[in-house]
Design an enzyme around this catalytic site. Structure first.
Site, PDB file in Angstrom:
ATOM      1  N   GLY A   1     -22.916 -11.413  30.272  1.00  0.00           N
ATOM      2  CA  GLY A   1     -22.663 -11.082  31.672  1.00  0.00           C
ATOM      3  C   GLY A   1     -21.553 -11.899  32.311  1.00  0.00           C
ATOM      4  N   SER A   2     -21.754 -12.212  33.597  1.00  0.00           N
ATOM      5  CA  SER A   2     -20.680 -12.691  34.472  1.00  0.00           C
ATOM      6  C   SER A   2     -20.077 -14.034  34.115  1.00  0.00           C
ATOM      7  CB  SER A   2     -21.182 -12.754  35.920  1.00  0.00           C
ATOM      8  OG  SER A   2     -21.474 -11.472  36.423  1.00  0.00           O
ATOM      9  N   VAL A   3     -20.688 -14.802  33.224  1.00  0.00           N
ATOM     10  CA  VAL A   3     -20.097 -16.108  32.889  1.00  0.00           C
ATOM     11  C   VAL A   3     -18.676 -15.967  32.359  1.00  0.00           C
ATOM     12  CG1 VAL A   3     -22.246 -17.374  32.513  1.00  0.00           C
ATOM     13  CG2 VAL A   3     -21.240 -16.081  30.638  1.00  0.00           C
ATOM     14  N   VAL A   4     -18.345 -14.821  31.753  1.00  0.00           N
ATOM     15  CA  VAL A   4     -17.014 -14.652  31.159  1.00  0.00           C
ATOM     16  C   VAL A   4     -15.958 -14.223  32.181  1.00  0.00           C
ATOM     17  CG1 VAL A   4     -18.080 -13.996  28.965  1.00  0.00           C
ATOM     18  CG2 VAL A   4     -17.260 -12.208  30.513  1.00  0.00           C
ATOM     19  N   LYS A   5     -16.348 -14.038  33.418  1.00  0.00           N
ATOM     20  CA  LYS A   5     -15.397 -13.525  34.413  1.00  0.00           C
ATOM     21  C   LYS A   5     -14.236 -14.476  34.673  1.00  0.00           C
ATOM     22  CE  LYS A   5     -18.577 -10.376  36.779  1.00  0.00           C
ATOM     23  NZ  LYS A   5     -19.391 -10.115  37.976  1.00  0.00           N
TER      24      LYS A   5
END
Length: 322
Positions: free
Chosen positions: A41-45
């Site tokens: 999920g969003s950790v890679v944003k």
């Protein structure tokens, strides 16, 4: 799955991966941090925003309105709530899926028109390759080169279409393991140096105590866009400093962090994963933490952001130690 490291050297300070046996008894299987990959999920944003800034498809401070994205033939695409105007920093702080979708669309040469089909001028395959190249600079989707005889690179999706391109941009397509996440956050923390992680700092002869092996920091590659990376750092700092990523404003030390939640289906069971990345102190990082809690929202594991809660305890213990 937890990995704790020194972001200035790449030294692994601690690893843990808790699993259950057939009787439901927990046991530690630390090698899973090298092998078991998950949607995160969003950790890679942070990697997505860096890519968008470097490719010039978004600009520092540019505002995009976060509201449901309506594409013909698909369900509305949304963030966790309608956020309204966001920029590259607040899209990481809050966080915004729509901002990341727009980066992916623009990279593919597309233009979003509400209630119309989404068409891309550029090759979808080429756009996927471009995005994966950027992610790999942070250690996502590639070998970390740790001093262990085996590691896996995670799952890399083979199907490629416009919808999956958008999912990739928010960490909902390719899968990564906890070690890759740790290399990613250490690269952010130490101003763009992707370091080789190592478990063994040194080895000495048992009789003479002479040094026979020493692992010194090894730079695998360096992120070139320092201005773009600094925006990612600021966005992660905002997430921690404003309380969006947890109770960090009340701490006596500064930090930067990013949460992630990934949704998927295991058989017919809807599942969610938690993920969390963190470093502190913000100005001169001494510790970097990555965590993946697989199946965090399965019925029998109805926990809320265990990664964030455990990271708080670990960081407090480390930062308060002599």
């Amino acid at each position: 799955d937890y990995v704790i490291s020194d972001p200035s050297t790449g030294e692994i300070l601690a690893i843990v991966a808790v699993r259950e046996d057939s009787k439901g008894n927990p046991y530690n299987a630390p090698e899973e941090i090298f092998f078991q990959a998950h949607p995160v999920g969003s950790v890679v944003k942070g990697a997505t925003v860096y890519m968008g800034l470097e490719e010039g498809v978004v600009k520092q401070g540019e505002v995009i309105v976060d509201r449901p994205m309506l594409i013909v033939g698909t369900q509305p695409r949304v963030s966790w709530q309608t956020l309204g105007p966001v920029n590259d920093l607040t899209a990481l702080q809050r966080p915004s899926n729509i901002y990341m979708f727009m980066i992916a669309i623009r990279l593919g040469g597309g233009t979003y028109v509400p209630n119309a089909p989404l068409n891309f001028k550029n090759s979808i395959n080429d756009t996927f390759s471009l995005m994966r190249n950027y992610f790999s600079q942070f250690g996502l989707g590639v070998e970390t080169m740790i001093d262990y005889p085996r590691e896996e690179m995670g799952y890399k999706g083979s199907n490629q279409n416009g919808g999956l391109l958008l999912e990739y941009a928010i960490g909902q397509y390719d899968n990564y393991n906890a070690l890759q996440l740790n290399q990613y956050i250490t690269t952010v923390a130490n101003n763009g140096y992707r370091l080789q992680p190592f478990l063994v700092k040194e080895a000495r002869d048992s009789h003479t105590q002479n040094l026979v092996l020493q692992n010194d920091p090894v730079i695998l590659n360096q992120i070139s866009g320092i201005e773009s990376l600094s925006r990612v750092q600021e966005g992660f700092r905002l997430c921690a400093a404003t309380g969006e990523c947890g109770p960090w404003p009340s701490k006596p030390y500064t930090s930067a962090a990013k949460t992630g939640t990934a949704e998927y289906t295991l058989g017919s069971t809807p599942m969610r994963n938690n993920a969390f990345v963190f470093y502190a102190p913000y100005e001169a990082p001494e510790i970097a933490i990555s965590c993946i809690h697989s199946g965090a929202y399965e019925a029998k594991y109805n926990y809320t952001n265990v990664c964030r809660l455990a990271t708080q305890d670990i960081a407090d213990m480390y930062m308060n130690s002599d």
